[in-house]
Design a protein around this motif. Structure first.
Motif, PDB file in Angstrom:
ATOM      1  N   HIS A  15       0.792  -1.169   0.245  1.00  0.00           N
ATOM      2  CA  HIS A  15      -0.112  -0.047  -0.309  1.00  0.00           C
ATOM      3  C   HIS A  15       0.772   1.255  -0.175  1.00  0.00           C
ATOM      4  O   HIS A  15       2.412   1.286   0.217  1.00  0.00           O
ATOM      5  CB  HIS A  15      -0.293  -0.267   1.335  1.00  0.00           C
ATOM      6  CG  HIS A  15      -2.160   1.025   1.217  1.00  0.00           C
ATOM      7  ND1 HIS A  15      -1.339   2.375   1.954  1.00  0.00           N
ATOM      8  CD2 HIS A  15      -2.716   1.142   1.261  1.00  0.00           C
ATOM      9  CE1 HIS A  15      -2.774   3.082   1.939  1.00  0.00           C
ATOM     10  NE2 HIS A  15      -3.756   2.376   0.883  1.00  0.00           N
ATOM     11  N   GLY A  16       0.787   2.643  -0.849  1.00  0.00           N
ATOM     12  CA  GLY A  16       1.167   3.968  -0.469  1.00  0.00           C
ATOM     13  C   GLY A  16       1.419   4.020   0.852  1.00  0.00           C
ATOM     14  O   GLY A  16       2.669   4.693   0.717  1.00  0.00           O
ATOM     15  N   THR A  17       1.051   3.772   1.949  1.00  0.00           N
ATOM     16  CA  THR A  17       1.373   3.884   3.210  1.00  0.00           C
ATOM     17  C   THR A  17       2.653   3.025   3.964  1.00  0.00           C
ATOM     18  O   THR A  17       3.610   3.989   4.611  1.00  0.00           O
ATOM     19  CB  THR A  17       0.287   3.776   4.134  1.00  0.00           C
ATOM     20  OG1 THR A  17      -0.091   2.800   4.196  1.00  0.00           O
ATOM     21  CG2 THR A  17      -0.551   5.131   3.924  1.00  0.00           C
ATOM     22  N   SER A  93     -11.359   9.410   3.362  1.00  0.00           N
ATOM     23  CA  SER A  93      -9.759   8.403   3.286  1.00  0.00           C
ATOM     24  C   SER A  93      -8.261   9.153   3.307  1.00  0.00           C
ATOM     25  O   SER A  93      -7.799   9.272   4.054  1.00  0.00           O
ATOM     26  CB  SER A  93     -10.254   6.774   2.493  1.00  0.00           C
ATOM     27  OG  SER A  93      -9.238   6.678   2.593  1.00  0.00           O
ATOM     28  N   PHE A  94      -8.400   9.844   1.926  1.00  0.00           N
ATOM     29  CA  PHE A  94      -7.128   9.546   1.620  1.00  0.00           C
ATOM     30  C   PHE A  94      -6.752  11.709   2.466  1.00  0.00           C
ATOM     31  O   PHE A  94      -5.511  11.292   3.310  1.00  0.00           O
ATOM     32  CB  PHE A  94      -6.586  10.821   0.237  1.00  0.00           C
ATOM     33  CG  PHE A  94      -5.385  10.987  -0.404  1.00  0.00           C
ATOM     34  CD1 PHE A  94      -4.885  10.139  -0.612  1.00  0.00           C
ATOM     35  CD2 PHE A  94      -5.524  12.327  -0.672  1.00  0.00           C
ATOM     36  CE1 PHE A  94      -3.583  10.670  -0.876  1.00  0.00           C
ATOM     37  CE2 PHE A  94      -4.099  12.460  -0.901  1.00  0.00           C
ATOM     38  CZ  PHE A  94      -3.046  11.913  -0.920  1.00  0.00           C
ATOM     39  N   ARG A  95      -7.983  12.048   2.767  1.00  0.00           N
ATOM     40  CA  ARG A  95      -7.232  13.690   3.997  1.00  0.00           C
ATOM     41  C   ARG A  95      -6.211  13.034   5.449  1.00  0.00           C
ATOM     42  O   ARG A  95      -6.122  13.550   6.021  1.00  0.00           O
ATOM     43  CB  ARG A  95      -8.189  14.502   4.468  1.00  0.00           C
ATOM     44  CG  ARG A  95      -8.506  15.418   3.210  1.00  0.00           C
ATOM     45  CD  ARG A  95      -8.843  16.330   3.823  1.00  0.00           C
ATOM     46  NE  ARG A  95     -10.629  15.729   2.443  1.00  0.00           N
ATOM     47  CZ  ARG A  95     -11.647  15.475   3.116  1.00  0.00           C
ATOM     48  NH1 ARG A  95     -12.595  15.651   4.975  1.00  0.00           N
ATOM     49  NH2 ARG A  95     -12.852  14.930   2.257  1.00  0.00           N
ATOM     50  N   ALA A  96      -7.509  11.172   5.967  1.00  0.00           N
ATOM     51  CA  ALA A  96      -6.730  10.700   7.155  1.00  0.00           C
ATOM     52  C   ALA A  96      -5.580  10.518   7.158  1.00  0.00           C
ATOM     53  O   ALA A  96      -5.180  10.219   7.788  1.00  0.00           O
ATOM     54  CB  ALA A  96      -8.111   9.505   7.368  1.00  0.00           C
ATOM     55  N   ILE A  97      -4.991   9.903   5.510  1.00  0.00           N
ATOM     56  CA  ILE A  97      -3.856   9.206   6.092  1.00  0.00           C
ATOM     57  C   ILE A  97      -3.181  10.487   6.015  1.00  0.00           C
ATOM     58  O   ILE A  97      -1.918  10.660   6.323  1.00  0.00           O
ATOM     59  CB  ILE A  97      -3.350   9.141   4.366  1.00  0.00           C
ATOM     60  CG1 ILE A  97      -4.439   7.122   4.221  1.00  0.00           C
ATOM     61  CG2 ILE A  97      -1.811   8.383   4.172  1.00  0.00           C
ATOM     62  CD1 ILE A  97      -4.218   6.742   2.686  1.00  0.00           C
TER      63      ILE A  97
END
Length: 102
Positions: A15-17, A93-97
């Motif tokens: 995953h990107g993270t 979801s993206f903002r939370a990351i």
């Protein structure tokens, strides 16, 4: 998506993270992105992707999503899935990351 793939038995989903826990991956993603978008070298094929993703059973999210056609060519036996989401749900979801990074 990562959780769903894990439930389905995929042992490691990239995953990107993941770049936050293994920043050395950036040392390989950067040349891959440069090769694709700036044509600084030959595009990545299976051998190069194996160096970066060979330990993974699946990939999702960026930066792998920048290489959809290349990954399909490199791994023709793989199953590809297109996931569509409403923009607002994805954005939340993206903002939370991003908030977790800062």
């Amino acid at each position: 998506m990562t959780a769903a793939l894990n439930i389905l038995g995929y042992n490691h989903v990239y995953h990107g993270t993941d770049v936050y826990t293994n920043v050395r991956d950036c040392d390989m993603w950067e040349p891959a992105l440069r090769a694709k978008y700036f044509r600084t070298s030959k595009p990545f094929g299976r051998a190069k992707f194996d160096q970066l993703l060979g330990h993974c059973a699946a990939v999702t999210d960026g930066p792998a999503n920048c290489f959809g056609p290349e990954l399909v060519d490199a791994y023709p036996e793989a199953t590809a899935m297109l996931v569509e989401r409403e923009f607002e749900a994805w954005s939340k979801s993206f903002r939370a990351i991003l908030e977790g990074v800062y």
